[in-house]
Write a protein that holds these residues in place. Structure first.
Motif, PDB file in Angstrom:
ATOM      1  N   LEU A   1       0.799  -1.079  -0.043  1.00  0.00           N
ATOM      2  CA  LEU A   1      -0.004  -0.045  -0.088  1.00  0.00           C
ATOM      3  C   LEU A   1       0.721   1.335  -0.038  1.00  0.00           C
ATOM      4  O   LEU A   1       0.592   2.194  -0.739  1.00  0.00           O
ATOM      5  CB  LEU A   1      -0.811  -0.018   1.242  1.00  0.00           C
ATOM      6  CG  LEU A   1      -1.783   1.226   1.477  1.00  0.00           C
ATOM      7  CD1 LEU A   1      -2.632   1.371   0.411  1.00  0.00           C
ATOM      8  CD2 LEU A   1      -2.535   1.235   2.832  1.00  0.00           C
ATOM      9  N   TYR A   2       1.778   1.422   0.878  1.00  0.00           N
ATOM     10  CA  TYR A   2       2.904   2.330   0.837  1.00  0.00           C
ATOM     11  C   TYR A   2       3.351   2.606  -0.285  1.00  0.00           C
ATOM     12  O   TYR A   2       3.483   3.830  -0.955  1.00  0.00           O
ATOM     13  CB  TYR A   2       4.025   2.127   1.804  1.00  0.00           C
ATOM     14  CG  TYR A   2       3.304   2.209   3.391  1.00  0.00           C
ATOM     15  CD1 TYR A   2       2.535   3.067   3.710  1.00  0.00           C
ATOM     16  CD2 TYR A   2       4.045   1.470   4.435  1.00  0.00           C
ATOM     17  CE1 TYR A   2       2.096   3.347   5.138  1.00  0.00           C
ATOM     18  CE2 TYR A   2       3.775   1.602   5.656  1.00  0.00           C
ATOM     19  CZ  TYR A   2       2.708   2.603   6.001  1.00  0.00           C
ATOM     20  OH  TYR A   2       2.201   2.842   7.180  1.00  0.00           O
ATOM     21  N   LYS A   3       3.956   1.422  -1.134  1.00  0.00           N
ATOM     22  CA  LYS A   3       4.601   1.581  -2.305  1.00  0.00           C
ATOM     23  C   LYS A   3       3.689   2.201  -3.463  1.00  0.00           C
ATOM     24  O   LYS A   3       3.819   2.791  -4.444  1.00  0.00           O
ATOM     25  CB  LYS A   3       5.220   0.153  -2.938  1.00  0.00           C
ATOM     26  CG  LYS A   3       6.000   0.360  -4.262  1.00  0.00           C
ATOM     27  CD  LYS A   3       6.686  -1.128  -4.303  1.00  0.00           C
ATOM     28  CE  LYS A   3       7.327  -1.046  -5.554  1.00  0.00           C
ATOM     29  NZ  LYS A   3       7.954  -2.406  -5.795  1.00  0.00           N
ATOM     30  N   GLU A   4       2.356   1.564  -3.472  1.00  0.00           N
ATOM     31  CA  GLU A   4       1.447   2.048  -4.558  1.00  0.00           C
ATOM     32  C   GLU A   4       0.851   3.496  -4.307  1.00  0.00           C
ATOM     33  O   GLU A   4       0.680   4.203  -5.442  1.00  0.00           O
ATOM     34  CB  GLU A   4       0.106   1.028  -4.269  1.00  0.00           C
ATOM     35  CG  GLU A   4      -0.970   1.111  -5.577  1.00  0.00           C
ATOM     36  CD  GLU A   4      -2.124   0.081  -5.272  1.00  0.00           C
ATOM     37  OE1 GLU A   4      -2.928   0.326  -5.968  1.00  0.00           O
ATOM     38  OE2 GLU A   4      -2.194  -0.498  -4.157  1.00  0.00           O
ATOM     39  N   THR A   5       0.913   3.875  -3.215  1.00  0.00           N
ATOM     40  CA  THR A   5       0.252   5.225  -2.977  1.00  0.00           C
ATOM     41  C   THR A   5       1.721   6.193  -2.915  1.00  0.00           C
ATOM     42  O   THR A   5       1.279   7.333  -2.792  1.00  0.00           O
ATOM     43  CB  THR A   5      -0.686   5.235  -1.655  1.00  0.00           C
ATOM     44  OG1 THR A   5       0.322   4.899  -0.571  1.00  0.00           O
ATOM     45  CG2 THR A   5      -1.640   4.527  -1.728  1.00  0.00           C
ATOM     46  N   GLY A   6       2.843   5.805  -2.837  1.00  0.00           N
ATOM     47  CA  GLY A   6       4.049   6.477  -3.045  1.00  0.00           C
ATOM     48  C   GLY A   6       4.124   7.326  -1.598  1.00  0.00           C
ATOM     49  O   GLY A   6       4.706   8.215  -1.432  1.00  0.00           O
ATOM     50  N   THR A   7       3.672   6.591  -0.515  1.00  0.00           N
ATOM     51  CA  THR A   7       3.790   6.942   1.091  1.00  0.00           C
ATOM     52  C   THR A   7       5.067   6.453   1.627  1.00  0.00           C
ATOM     53  O   THR A   7       5.290   5.309   1.574  1.00  0.00           O
ATOM     54  CB  THR A   7       2.494   6.487   1.681  1.00  0.00           C
ATOM     55  OG1 THR A   7       1.464   6.923   1.035  1.00  0.00           O
ATOM     56  CG2 THR A   7       2.622   7.269   3.146  1.00  0.00           C
ATOM     57  N   ASN A   8       5.664   7.369   2.181  1.00  0.00           N
ATOM     58  CA  ASN A   8       6.898   7.055   3.094  1.00  0.00           C
ATOM     59  C   ASN A   8       6.656   7.178   4.642  1.00  0.00           C
ATOM     60  O   ASN A   8       6.630   8.403   4.929  1.00  0.00           O
ATOM     61  CB  ASN A   8       8.164   7.469   2.469  1.00  0.00           C
ATOM     62  CG  ASN A   8       9.607   7.091   3.324  1.00  0.00           C
ATOM     63  OD1 ASN A   8       9.312   6.177   4.105  1.00  0.00           O
ATOM     64  ND2 ASN A   8      10.566   7.834   3.005  1.00  0.00           N
ATOM     65  N   PRO A   9       6.454   6.374   5.478  1.00  0.00           N
ATOM     66  CA  PRO A   9       6.114   6.545   6.861  1.00  0.00           C
ATOM     67  C   PRO A   9       7.194   7.175   7.409  1.00  0.00           C
ATOM     68  O   PRO A   9       7.222   7.545   8.615  1.00  0.00           O
ATOM     69  CB  PRO A   9       5.735   5.082   7.385  1.00  0.00           C
ATOM     70  CG  PRO A   9       6.546   4.081   6.525  1.00  0.00           C
ATOM     71  CD  PRO A   9       6.590   4.754   5.223  1.00  0.00           C
TER      72      PRO A   9
END
Length: 323
Positions: free
Chosen positions: A102-110
């Motif tokens: 999900l992080y990779k698909e949405t380009g999100t970096n926690p």
């Protein structure tokens, strides 16, 4: 290990020393006393201003990363609910894989929100070592650090604010003034950090992002930071505490500006901004305001499209013009 850490931090010590020296030279050039504690305090404030100004691009990235994290929280909750009660290694691994996907698909970096802190840390320790080494440099037991010569080190080491030397610590201090100044600085650090986190959680988070483990973690940190400051602050020189406090003050004011002018979509701050504009009869009338609102909408729609797999239907030109 100690020698390796010293060699790793030394370049940052040099940068800190040169920036402080530059501000100290400028301040003395306009008439401030060279050995005065307030001259050296303002040099430390100048160091903070240079550091935080250089970190503004990272802070912008941090804002966008935080907004993305808020927007994907409902989907993360769905993944967590899917594997709730399943503690076997296979289920835990699948949950981790789905979350990372999900992080990779949405380009999100926690971890993007940690970048400013990580970048500042070496300079923080560099300042600590510079202030901690002033006495040794002044006495000749330690080599000068860049432009911090024996004379300058002696001036900085003996300079005081409110009767407390900048190089002194709460631990081992014989002076009541040192302990009092340290306690006041720790309280100010705690208040500014608490205010920054509180306004972020209460004003700049959408309702959907408040009831999840990420928000709970933020709440814990909200009350944990003052304890961390109290425990660790007594071990740092007063000059480092000044740097820490001014950094926290910058963060608080910067966060206040961002929340007021560029609030997260769906947050109370965004509703308050629209109310202010409505009362004044204003609409987004500058290219910057229009760009920011459009960017927020596009980012929210893009993330929603990615996590839900539903593409929003495009609007016709005529219908769009009417709107």
């Amino acid at each position: 290990m100690g020698d390796f850490f010293s060699s790793l931090i030394y370049p940052f010590e040099l940068i800190v020393a040169w920036i402080m020296y530059g501000f100290h030279s400028a301040l003395t050039a306009i008439g401030l006393p060279a050995a005065n504690g307030w001259t050296w305090t303002l040099s430390i404030v100048g160091l903070v201003l240079v550091m935080r100004a250089a970190l503004i691009p990272l802070f912008v990235k941090q804002i966008h990363a935080s907004r993305k994290m808020q927007l994907v929280q409902p989907e993360i909750q769905k993944i967590q609910a899917k594997y709730k009660g399943k503690s076997d290694p296979e289920s835990r691994q699948k949950m981790t894989e789905e979350t990372m996907a999900l992080y990779k698909e949405t380009g999100t970096n926690p971890f993007a929100s940690c970048l400013p802190i990580l970048v500042q840390s070496p300079f923080f320790f560099g300042l600590f070592r510079v202030l901690n080494g002033l006495e040794g440099i002044a006495s000749g037991d330690r080599d000068p650090i860049g432009p911090i010569s024996r004379t300058l080190a002696a001036q900085a080491e003996s300079s005081t604010i409110f009767g407390a030397q900048l190089s002194e610590k709460f631990i081992g201090a014989d002076s009541v003034q040192v302990q009092l100044v340290t306690v006041v600085l720790i309280i100010l650090m705690s208040v500014t950090t608490f205010t920054t986190q509180y306004q972020l959680m209460r004003k700049n988070m959408p309702a959907s992002a408040l009831d999840n483990p990420f928000a709970q973690q933020q709440k814990i940190l909200l009350y944990l930071f003052p304890i961390i400051f109290a425990v660790s602050g007594v071990n740092f020189p007063i000059g480092v505490l000044i740097y820490w406090f001014v950094t926290n003050l910058w963060s608080m004011l910067q966060q206040f500006y961002v929340i007021r002018r560029m609030p997260a979509p769906g947050s109370k701050a965004e509703a308050a901004m629209h109310e202010r504009r409505a009362r004044k009869g204003l609409v987004p009338d500058t290219p910057e305001q229009r760009h920011e609102l459009e960017h927020d909408k596009e980012m929210a729609e893009e993330l929603h499209e990615k996590v839900s797999g539903q593409r929003q239907q495009p609007k016709g030109k005529k219908r769009n013009k009417k709107k």
